[in-house]
Design an enzyme around this catalytic site. Structure first.
Site, PDB file in Angstrom:
ATOM      1  N   ASP A   1     -11.199   1.759  -1.379  1.00 57.98           N
ATOM      2  CA  ASP A   1     -10.203   2.318  -0.383  1.00 57.98           C
ATOM      3  C   ASP A   1     -11.104   3.491   0.418  1.00 57.98           C
ATOM      4  O   ASP A   1     -10.788   4.486   0.917  1.00 57.98           O
ATOM      5  CB  ASP A   1      -9.560   3.545  -1.428  1.00 57.98           C
ATOM      6  CG  ASP A   1      -8.085   3.863  -1.060  1.00 57.98           C
ATOM      7  OD1 ASP A   1      -7.855   3.501   0.075  1.00 57.98           O
ATOM      8  OD2 ASP A   1      -7.573   4.735  -1.390  1.00 57.98           O
TER       9      ASP A   1
ATOM     10  N   HIS B   1       0.959  -1.153   0.296  1.00 62.42           N
ATOM     11  CA  HIS B   1       0.243  -0.306   0.051  1.00 62.42           C
ATOM     12  C   HIS B   1       1.015   1.085   0.022  1.00 62.42           C
ATOM     13  O   HIS B   1       2.016   1.101   0.458  1.00 62.42           O
ATOM     14  CB  HIS B   1      -0.804   0.285   1.314  1.00 62.42           C
ATOM     15  CG  HIS B   1      -1.849   1.073   1.200  1.00 62.42           C
ATOM     16  ND1 HIS B   1      -1.555   2.407   1.665  1.00 62.42           N
ATOM     17  CD2 HIS B   1      -3.249   1.314   1.021  1.00 62.42           C
ATOM     18  CE1 HIS B   1      -2.504   3.334   1.444  1.00 62.42           C
ATOM     19  NE2 HIS B   1      -3.696   2.407   1.044  1.00 62.42           N
TER      20      HIS B   1
END
Ligand code: 1DF
Ligand code: MN
Length: 347
Positions: A310, A184
């Site tokens: 997200d 990430h």
């Protein structure tokens, strides 16, 4: 939007964030003490301290791994969320024991929340790469005792990238447990951030992608997939721009290898494009954009592109609808929303 798969597929969102109070408090203390790097000062100076409506919403949603999150998932038609401790996790913490304690307690908390909502939440293990051996043990605990399905690392750890030899125990644990690694984004390290910071481009707008795309590229060019041929690495944001670069990456990488210009640029068994098609998985977090999704499906493969929202950073019903309306075959849409995630996270 409805959950339940009435369109022929479930929606599994694969890059969904939560935070713990003690994690955020540690960030705030580092900001106060002036021990945070420039990127964290920029990012968490904003989320931790700004009174804006966006940050208040984001903070409330990050800290809830229960009814409020489920209500948002129901409202947006998200059947399952794959959850990870929000960026940059415990990676900026200088006190090793504190970093490990916060990560371990976040993992215990997440496991308990996943057990409370077994049909809705799936967990990824948080680690503290500052201590690679502890992280390897925590990956094993996550996989074997906590029921987690992957590991998330938030790009660099205090300026160090995972291709450094000292991080190898982490890859050995991933290989042993058969779990995917999700890299990430994080803000770029101090050695990279200045020109982006001065223009307001250090965060999710651009800096995240520059740093994370380079991180994955470094792992590929230093041979991670020759050493770990079964390893799968996931990145969000439509591959952090690497798919669009692929032709040039391979051309110039091969030219660089042939000319022996750099010590660390060694011949690899496959081309970068081939590794992308055998060892890299991409989610569309932050990029609900049909041309990019279809391009990645074309060059990386329809089995390797997965849906992500997200949450809670980008919660847009119109984006879910846009992805529902992708002009692609129904079988490919089902792979995108559901079955690729089931396959690669081994759900
Ligand atoms: C932001 C975006 C923050 C993403 C994130 O974690 C994050 C943001 C702190 O908008 O500042 O995960 N993202 O993945 O795009
Ligand atoms: Mn994210």
């Amino acid at each position: 939007m409805k959950t339940g798969g009435d369109r022929g597929y479930l929606r599994i969102a694969t890059e969904e964030a939560f935070a713990t109070r003690e994690q955020v408090d540690a960030y705030l203390r580092m900001l106060r003490e002036g021990t945070a790097d420039k990127g964290m000062t920029s990012l968490w100076g904003f989320y931790g301290q700004s009174p804006s409506a966006r940050t208040v919403q984001v903070m409330e949603r990050l800290l809830d791994v229960g009814e409020r999150r489920i209500a948002d998932m129901d409202a947006h038609g998200i059947d399952k969320a794959i959850l990870a401790l929000t960026a940059p996790g415990v990676q900026p913490l200088h006190d090793l024991d504190e970093a490990k304690d916060i990560a371990r307690r976040a993992n215990d908390f997440l496991a308990e929340r996943c057990a409370a909502y077994p049909d809705r939440f799936i967990g990824m293990t948080a680690v503290a790469p500052q201590d690679p051996h502890w992280s390897a043990e925590e990956i094993r605990r996550g996989a074997r005792e906590l029921g987690f399905k992957g590991v998330q690392i938030n790009s660099h750890t205090q300026g160090e990238y995972l291709d450094e030899a000292k991080f190898d125990p982490i890859f050995r644990a991933l290989a042993e447990t058969g779990q995917p690694l999700y890299i990430h984004p994080s803000t770029p390290p101090d050695s990279m951030i200045d020109p982006m910071l001065e223009a307001g481009l250090d965060g999710a707008v651009f800096g995240f992608g520059v740093d994370t795309g380079m991180h994955l590229l470094r792992l590929i060019t230093t041979g991670i997939f020759d050493r770990y041929p079964d390893l799968q690495i996931m990145v969000g944001h439509m591959g952090e721009a690497l798919p669009y670069w692929l032709y040039r990456l391979d051309y110039m990488h091969q030219a660089g290898v042939r000319s022996q210009r750099y010590e660390r640029l060694k011949p690899l068994k496959k081309t970068i494009a081939e590794y992308m098609r055998s060892n890299v998985l991409i989610t569309n977090s932050g990029v609900a954009w049909e041309p990019a999704v279809r391009f990645a499906q074309q060059v990386v493969g329809e089995d390797r592109i997965m849906y992500a929202m997200d949450y809670p950073y980008q919660v847009e019903e119109a984006e879910v609808r846009a992805m529902d309306n992708l002009d692609i075959a129904p079988e490919i849409k089902k792979k995108f929303f559901q079955t690729n995630a089931e396959r690669w996270f081994k759900l």
